[in-house]
Write a protein that holds these residues in place. Sequence first.
Motif, short mmCIF file in Angstrom:
data_model
loop_
_atom_site.label_atom_id
_atom_site.label_comp_id
_atom_site.label_asym_id
_atom_site.label_seq_id
_atom_site.Cartn_x
_atom_site.Cartn_y
_atom_site.Cartn_z
N GLY A 27 41.44 0.37 96.28
CA GLY A 27 40.93 1.64 96.83
C GLY A 27 41.30 1.83 98.29
O GLY A 27 41.65 2.92 98.72
N GLU A 28 41.22 0.75 99.06
CA GLU A 28 41.58 0.83 100.48
C GLU A 28 43.09 1.00 100.65
O GLU A 28 43.54 1.69 101.57
CB GLU A 28 41.08 -0.40 101.20
N LEU A 29 43.87 0.38 99.78
CA LEU A 29 45.32 0.55 99.85
C LEU A 29 45.70 1.99 99.53
O LEU A 29 46.54 2.58 100.22
CB LEU A 29 46.00 -0.42 98.88
N VAL A 30 45.06 2.56 98.52
CA VAL A 30 45.33 3.97 98.18
C VAL A 30 44.94 4.87 99.35
O VAL A 30 45.67 5.81 99.69
CB VAL A 30 44.58 4.36 96.88
N PHE A 31 43.80 4.59 99.98
CA PHE A 31 43.36 5.38 101.13
C PHE A 31 44.39 5.30 102.26
O PHE A 31 44.75 6.31 102.87
CB PHE A 31 42.00 4.89 101.62
N LEU A 32 44.87 4.10 102.55
CA LEU A 32 45.84 3.91 103.62
C LEU A 32 47.14 4.64 103.34
O LEU A 32 47.69 5.32 104.22
CB LEU A 32 46.10 2.42 103.83
N VAL A 33 47.64 4.53 102.11
CA VAL A 33 48.88 5.22 101.75
C VAL A 33 48.69 6.74 101.82
O VAL A 33 49.56 7.46 102.32
CB VAL A 33 49.35 4.77 100.35
N ALA A 34 47.55 7.24 101.35
CA ALA A 34 47.28 8.68 101.40
C ALA A 34 47.19 9.17 102.84
O ALA A 34 47.69 10.26 103.17
CB ALA A 34 46.01 9.00 100.64
N LEU A 35 46.58 8.39 103.71
CA LEU A 35 46.46 8.77 105.11
C LEU A 35 47.83 8.83 105.79
O LEU A 35 48.13 9.77 106.53
CB LEU A 35 45.53 7.81 105.84
N VAL A 36 48.66 7.85 105.52
CA VAL A 36 50.02 7.85 106.10
C VAL A 36 50.83 9.01 105.54
O VAL A 36 51.55 9.69 106.28
CB VAL A 36 50.71 6.49 105.84
N ALA A 37 50.69 9.29 104.25
CA ALA A 37 51.42 10.42 103.64
C ALA A 37 50.95 11.75 104.23
O ALA A 37 51.77 12.63 104.53
CB ALA A 37 51.24 10.41 102.13
N ALA A 38 49.66 11.91 104.41
CA ALA A 38 49.13 13.15 104.99
C ALA A 38 49.58 13.32 106.43
O ALA A 38 49.91 14.43 106.87
CB ALA A 38 47.61 13.18 104.90
N SER A 39 49.63 12.23 107.18
CA SER A 39 50.10 12.29 108.56
C SER A 39 51.57 12.67 108.61
O SER A 39 51.99 13.49 109.43
CB SER A 39 49.89 10.95 109.26
N THR A 40 52.35 12.08 107.73
CA THR A 40 53.78 12.41 107.66
C THR A 40 53.98 13.87 107.32
O THR A 40 54.80 14.55 107.93
CB THR A 40 54.48 11.51 106.62
N LEU A 41 53.23 14.36 106.35
CA LEU A 41 53.32 15.77 105.98
C LEU A 41 52.96 16.66 107.17
O LEU A 41 53.61 17.68 107.41
CB LEU A 41 52.40 16.07 104.80
N GLY A 42 51.94 16.28 107.91
CA GLY A 42 51.54 17.06 109.08
C GLY A 42 52.62 17.12 110.14
O GLY A 42 52.87 18.17 110.72
N PHE A 43 53.28 16.00 110.39
CA PHE A 43 54.33 16.00 111.41
C PHE A 43 55.59 16.70 110.94
O PHE A 43 56.39 17.16 111.76
CB PHE A 43 54.63 14.57 111.87
N LEU A 44 55.78 16.82 109.64
CA LEU A 44 56.92 17.60 109.14
C LEU A 44 56.73 19.09 109.40
O LEU A 44 57.70 19.82 109.53
CB LEU A 44 57.12 17.35 107.64
N THR A 45 55.48 19.54 109.48
CA THR A 45 55.21 20.96 109.74
C THR A 45 55.04 21.25 111.23
O THR A 45 54.64 22.36 111.58
CB THR A 45 53.93 21.40 109.00
N MET A 46 55.34 20.30 112.09
CA MET A 46 55.08 20.46 113.52
C MET A 46 55.87 21.62 114.13
O MET A 46 55.36 22.34 114.98
CB MET A 46 55.43 19.17 114.26
N LYS A 47 57.09 21.83 113.68
CA LYS A 47 57.91 22.89 114.27
C LYS A 47 57.75 24.23 113.55
O LYS A 47 58.45 25.17 113.86
CB LYS A 47 59.37 22.46 114.26
N SER A 48 56.81 24.29 112.62
CA SER A 48 56.58 25.53 111.89
C SER A 48 55.89 26.54 112.80
O SER A 48 55.10 26.19 113.67
CB SER A 48 55.70 25.25 110.68
#
Length: 88
Positions: A27-48
């Motif tokens: 459960g903690e591993l899934v949380f960590l991977v989801a948090l990193v994925a959400a952060s990556t998605l957020g930084f991909l939209t930075m120049k939007s």
Amino acid sequence: MASQANQDVKARRENARPSGFFAMPRGELVFLVALVAASTLGFLTMKSSVTLAGMALFGWWMAALMFLGPLAALILLWLGPGKRKEDS
């Protein structure tokens, strides 16, 4: 035959070098991977140039992560290892 194989596996585990990492519950591993994925998605939209209520989408996403990330981690801690199913 099967018991011999089980003994071999057990012996290999006992003689294995310890890794430098601790066991992490699934459960903690899934949380960590989801948090990193959400952060990556957020930084991909930075120049939007998309804005919502006068604020960039990047700002909303990072604000949501700053609020929801620790909240989800606290919920995982509150559930504790005795209350949630350990899959590791």
